[in-house]
Design a protein around this motif. Structure first.
Motif, PDB file in Angstrom:
ATOM      1  N   ASP A  26      79.676  74.322  22.759  1.00  0.00           N
ATOM      2  CA  ASP A  26      79.735  75.591  22.035  1.00  0.00           C
ATOM      3  C   ASP A  26      80.908  75.514  20.949  1.00  0.00           C
ATOM      4  OD1 ASP A  26      81.412  75.845  24.095  1.00  0.00           O
ATOM      5  OD2 ASP A  26      81.471  77.952  23.669  1.00  0.00           O
ATOM      6  N   ASP A  91      71.279  63.542  37.419  1.00  0.00           N
ATOM      7  CA  ASP A  91      70.337  62.693  36.490  1.00  0.00           C
ATOM      8  C   ASP A  91      70.873  61.309  36.541  1.00  0.00           C
ATOM      9  OD1 ASP A  91      68.575  64.776  35.699  1.00  0.00           O
ATOM     10  OD2 ASP A  91      69.363  64.980  33.785  1.00  0.00           O
ATOM     11  N   LYS A  93      72.243  58.907  34.206  1.00  0.00           N
ATOM     12  CA  LYS A  93      72.689  58.958  32.792  1.00  0.00           C
ATOM     13  C   LYS A  93      72.677  57.560  32.075  1.00  0.00           C
ATOM     14  CE  LYS A  93      74.147  63.247  31.159  1.00  0.00           C
ATOM     15  NZ  LYS A  93      75.541  63.640  30.911  1.00  0.00           N
ATOM     16  N   LYS A  97      67.367  59.484  27.198  1.00  0.00           N
ATOM     17  CA  LYS A  97      67.371  60.881  27.262  1.00  0.00           C
ATOM     18  C   LYS A  97      65.918  61.841  27.774  1.00  0.00           C
ATOM     19  CE  LYS A  97      68.276  65.034  25.068  1.00  0.00           C
ATOM     20  NZ  LYS A  97      69.192  65.768  24.122  1.00  0.00           N
ATOM     21  N   GLN A 104      63.146  64.685  35.638  1.00  0.00           N
ATOM     22  CA  GLN A 104      63.608  66.162  36.303  1.00  0.00           C
ATOM     23  C   GLN A 104      62.163  66.823  36.421  1.00  0.00           C
ATOM     24  OE1 GLN A 104      66.493  68.834  35.178  1.00  0.00           O
ATOM     25  NE2 GLN A 104      67.890  67.464  34.157  1.00  0.00           N
ATOM     26  N   ASN A 126      71.937  77.916  31.688  1.00  0.00           N
ATOM     27  CA  ASN A 126      71.976  77.164  30.386  1.00  0.00           C
ATOM     28  C   ASN A 126      71.089  77.812  29.225  1.00  0.00           C
ATOM     29  OD1 ASN A 126      73.695  75.038  30.995  1.00  0.00           O
ATOM     30  ND2 ASN A 126      72.045  73.635  31.662  1.00  0.00           N
ATOM     31  N   ASP A 129      73.110  80.641  28.050  1.00  0.00           N
ATOM     32  CA  ASP A 129      74.261  80.178  27.113  1.00  0.00           C
ATOM     33  C   ASP A 129      73.570  79.712  25.796  1.00  0.00           C
ATOM     34  OD1 ASP A 129      76.899  79.569  27.349  1.00  0.00           O
ATOM     35  OD2 ASP A 129      76.876  77.648  27.816  1.00  0.00           O
ATOM     36  N   LEU A 130      72.247  79.321  25.872  1.00  0.00           N
ATOM     37  CA  LEU A 130      71.742  79.141  24.501  1.00  0.00           C
ATOM     38  C   LEU A 130      71.426  80.361  23.994  1.00  0.00           C
ATOM     39  CD1 LEU A 130      69.167  76.139  25.345  1.00  0.00           C
ATOM     40  CD2 LEU A 130      71.235  76.021  23.954  1.00  0.00           C
ATOM     41  N   TRP A 149      60.942  72.551  27.921  1.00  0.00           N
ATOM     42  CA  TRP A 149      61.058  71.727  28.619  1.00  0.00           C
ATOM     43  C   TRP A 149      61.795  72.248  30.136  1.00  0.00           C
ATOM     44  CZ3 TRP A 149      66.199  70.477  30.760  1.00  0.00           C
ATOM     45  CH2 TRP A 149      66.249  69.472  31.622  1.00  0.00           C
TER      46      TRP A 149
HETATM   47  N1  LIG Z   1      73.326  75.729  26.424  1.00  0.00           N
HETATM   48  C1  LIG Z   1      74.380  74.895  26.594  1.00  0.00           C
HETATM   49  N2  LIG Z   1      74.305  73.662  27.506  1.00  0.00           N
HETATM   50  C2  LIG Z   1      75.474  72.849  27.084  1.00  0.00           C
HETATM   51  C3  LIG Z   1      76.537  73.486  26.699  1.00  0.00           C
HETATM   52  N3  LIG Z   1      77.578  72.610  26.594  1.00  0.00           N
HETATM   53  C4  LIG Z   1      77.040  71.408  27.448  1.00  0.00           C
HETATM   54  N4  LIG Z   1      75.717  71.671  27.654  1.00  0.00           N
HETATM   55  C5  LIG Z   1      74.907  70.996  28.539  1.00  0.00           C
HETATM   56  O1  LIG Z   1      74.015  70.191  27.792  1.00  0.00           O
HETATM   57  C6  LIG Z   1      72.877  69.755  28.569  1.00  0.00           C
HETATM   58  C7  LIG Z   1      71.616  69.757  27.651  1.00  0.00           C
HETATM   59  O2  LIG Z   1      71.545  69.172  26.654  1.00  0.00           O
HETATM   60  P1  LIG Z   1      70.692  68.162  26.360  1.00  0.00           P
HETATM   61  O3  LIG Z   1      70.953  67.534  24.784  1.00  0.00           O
HETATM   62  O4  LIG Z   1      69.445  68.746  26.230  1.00  0.00           O
HETATM   63  O5  LIG Z   1      70.828  67.130  27.425  1.00  0.00           O
HETATM   64  P2  LIG Z   1      72.219  65.810  27.512  1.00  0.00           P
HETATM   65  O6  LIG Z   1      73.478  66.638  26.926  1.00  0.00           O
HETATM   66  O7  LIG Z   1      72.043  65.634  28.900  1.00  0.00           O
HETATM   67  O8  LIG Z   1      71.688  64.752  26.628  1.00  0.00           O
HETATM   68  C8  LIG Z   1      72.896  70.582  29.865  1.00  0.00           C
HETATM   69  O9  LIG Z   1      73.427  69.423  30.760  1.00  0.00           O
HETATM   70  P3  LIG Z   1      72.342  68.803  31.802  1.00  0.00           P
HETATM   71  O10 LIG Z   1      73.374  68.578  33.056  1.00  0.00           O
HETATM   72  O11 LIG Z   1      71.690  67.782  30.972  1.00  0.00           O
HETATM   73  O12 LIG Z   1      71.447  70.050  32.379  1.00  0.00           O
HETATM   74  P4  LIG Z   1      69.856  69.779  32.204  1.00  0.00           P
HETATM   75  O13 LIG Z   1      69.416  69.707  30.549  1.00  0.00           O
HETATM   76  O14 LIG Z   1      69.709  69.051  33.146  1.00  0.00           O
HETATM   77  O15 LIG Z   1      69.497  71.352  32.502  1.00  0.00           O
HETATM   78  C9  LIG Z   1      73.958  71.531  29.552  1.00  0.00           C
HETATM   79  O16 LIG Z   1      74.761  72.056  30.532  1.00  0.00           O
HETATM   80  C10 LIG Z   1      76.680  74.720  25.710  1.00  0.00           C
HETATM   81  O17 LIG Z   1      77.399  75.062  25.140  1.00  0.00           O
HETATM   82  N5  LIG Z   1      75.433  75.323  25.888  1.00  0.00           N
END
Ligand SMILES: Nc1nc2c(ncn2[C@@H]2O[C@H](COP(=O)(O)OP(=O)(O)O)[C@@H](OP(=O)(O)OP(=O)(O)O)[C@H]2O)c(=O)[nH]1
Length: 179
Positions: A26, A91, A93, A97, A104, A126, A129-130, A149
């Motif tokens: 953010d 996941d 990494k 992606k 998942q 999450n 948060d969005l 998704w």
């Molecule tokens: N909404 C939100 N998400 C944020 C923020 N900062 C970091 N994230 C993380 O970003 C991931 C989602 O972003 P994507 O672009 O879809 O995935 P990626 O980072 O893994 O490539 C989530 O992690 P993840 O472990 O990949 O979770 P998930 O996608 O498996 O649920 C989430 O926890 C933020 O400010 N807002």
């Protein structure tokens, strides 16, 4: 202090040290540790979860995926159950992606009930948060795709915690996403 409180303090301290240099995406660059703490709080405060190993796994859920933490380290520090739950929600990494996202959805129904709880709370955090603010660089389309998704993943987690699932369904409904 009771044993559970001591264990949770040890766990949150471990997670805070591991995530110490990481920030959320953010604009305010919120400290990353706010996320795992918030996920654990959703489980206890909203989901009524009292299983200490689930709450510990929630606090640690991103340590293997996003820090130098190893499964062996979690096992030695917190025991086999906590280590196993964290591994279930981790996941790979190294994969592209789209493949990670696909896995998942595929993997969700096969998780243990404890891992399903952590995943439900993680998604709820999450998605909220969005709604609070869009991560830097994300378009409205990307946000909507995340909701779509997440709905697919949650489909495979159902029958685990009705309170959390209802709260997720309300968010999907607000976005016009069909649970
Ligand atoms: N909404 C939100 N998400 C944020 C923020 N900062 C970091 N994230 C993380 O970003 C991931 C989602 O972003 P994507 O672009 O879809 O995935 P990626 O980072 O893994 O490539 C989530 O992690 P993840 O472990 O990949 O979770 P998930 O996608 O498996 O649920 C989430 O926890 C933020 O400010 N807002």
């Amino acid at each position: 202090m009771n044993t559970d409180a001591v264990l949770l303090l040890e766990t949150v301290n471990f997670a805070a040290e591991k995530h110490r240099n990481q920030r959320r995406k953010d604009i305010e660059q919120t400290p990353y540790i706010n996320h795992p703490i918030g996920v654990a709080r959703i489980l206890s405060h909203e989901g009524g979860v009292t299983d200490i190993e689930v709450l510990q796994a929630a606090l640690l859920h991103d340590t293997i995926e996003d820090t130098d933490t190893t499964p062996a380290e979690l096992q030695a520090t917190f025991g086999p159950v906590v280590a196993r739950i964290v591994q279930e929600v981790t996941d790979d990494k190294s994969l592209p992606k789209q493949e990670r996202k696909r896995r998942q959805v595929e993997h969700a129904p096969h998780c243990s009930p404890q891992a399903k709880l952590v995943k439900l709370a993680d998604k709820l955090y999450n998605l909220r948060d969005l709604n609070r603010c869009i991560p830097v660089g994300w378009t409205a389309e990307r946000v909507q795709e995340y909701f779509l998704w997440a709905c697919d993943v949650v489909k495979g987690l159902r029958g685990t915690n009705s309170v959390l699932e209802e709260k997720l369904d309300e968010l999907f409904k607000q976005r016009g996403v069909q649970p």
